[in-house]
Design a protein around this motif. Structure first.
Motif, mmCIF file in Angstrom:
data_model
loop_
_atom_site.group_PDB
_atom_site.id
_atom_site.type_symbol
_atom_site.label_atom_id
_atom_site.label_comp_id
_atom_site.label_asym_id
_atom_site.label_seq_id
_atom_site.Cartn_x
_atom_site.Cartn_y
_atom_site.Cartn_z
ATOM 1 N N CYS A 20 -56.033 15.382 8.806
ATOM 2 C CA CYS A 20 -57.355 14.740 8.759
ATOM 3 C C CYS A 20 -58.470 15.759 8.952
ATOM 4 N N LEU A 21 -58.295 16.666 9.881
ATOM 5 C CA LEU A 21 -59.310 17.705 10.112
ATOM 6 C C LEU A 21 -59.482 18.606 8.897
ATOM 7 N N VAL A 22 -58.401 19.006 8.274
ATOM 8 C CA VAL A 22 -58.467 19.874 7.095
ATOM 9 C C VAL A 22 -59.155 19.141 5.936
ATOM 10 N N VAL A 23 -58.763 17.897 5.701
ATOM 11 C CA VAL A 23 -59.364 17.127 4.611
ATOM 12 C C VAL A 23 -60.850 16.899 4.877
ATOM 13 N N THR A 24 -61.214 16.580 6.103
ATOM 14 C CA THR A 24 -62.623 16.373 6.458
ATOM 15 C C THR A 24 -63.425 17.652 6.240
ATOM 16 N N ALA A 25 -62.879 18.782 6.647
ATOM 17 C CA ALA A 25 -63.567 20.061 6.454
ATOM 18 C C ALA A 25 -63.748 20.358 4.962
ATOM 19 N N LEU A 26 -62.737 20.083 4.161
ATOM 20 C CA LEU A 26 -62.846 20.309 2.715
ATOM 21 C C LEU A 26 -63.901 19.396 2.085
#
Length: 179
Positions: A20-26
């Motif tokens: 979730c953190l990676v997708v949100t950052a992207l």
């Protein structure tokens, strides 16, 4: 057999949280990159719409004045050929956003829908840019625009469109008196 709480509970939570953190950052990064491009495209479309609804104008100046709530932006033509108002009203399916060009004699030159969420085939007949209902307002003034009849089956959309036109005439009166 004893169950391992870490591998069955904590590990999946950490993995999903990381994803979730990676997708949100992207997504945030993509938004950061595309936001100026989208704004430039919107500004260009708005400028083209202003030129379309008030064809004799050779440029526009932004008007800062206390105008009706439905008026989101107001512009005065540089040649003093009229005014353009960007309006937003609540229709049946959501907001209807349109541009309305009013010539210096107080008559509507043209209206153009920028966006809407009206029901396809019913309410959309009111806001479509292919003529039809919106063309009934061409040449109308503050004294006679209320003569335009609603479309049967789309009275909420028709009433909303008429409310936007009314707000445009109210704004026109305010800016005309101020100049």
């Amino acid at each position: 057999m004893k169950k391992n709480t870490f591998s069955e509970v904590v590990k999946p939570i950490l993995v999903l949280g990381s994803i979730c953190l990676v997708v949100t950052a992207l997504l945030a990064y993509v938004n950061l990159i595309t936001a100026p491009i989208i704004k430039a495209a919107d500004d260009k479309a708005a400028a083209e719409a202003r030129a379309e609804v008030l064809s004799e104008a050779d440029g526009f100046e932004t008007i800062d004045a206390k105008l009706p709530d439905e008026v989101k932006e107001a512009f005065k033509a540089k040649k003093d050929t009229g005014y353009v108002f960007k309006l937003s009203v609540k229709g049946y399916g959501g907001d209807i956003v349109l541009m309305c060009g009013i010539k210096s004699d107080g008559s509507i030159e043209k209206c153009k829908t920028l966006s809407h969420s009206e029901t396809s085939g019913i309410g959309s007949r009111v806001v479509d840019n292919d003529g039809g209902y919106r063309d009934n307002y061409v040449g109308k003034t503050a004294d006679n625009f209320s003569e335009v009849d609603a479309i049967s089956g789309a009275t909420i959309s028709s009433t909303a469109y008429k409310k936007a036109i009314s707000a445009a005439f109210d704004a026109y009166k305010i800016v005309k008196e101020a100049s």
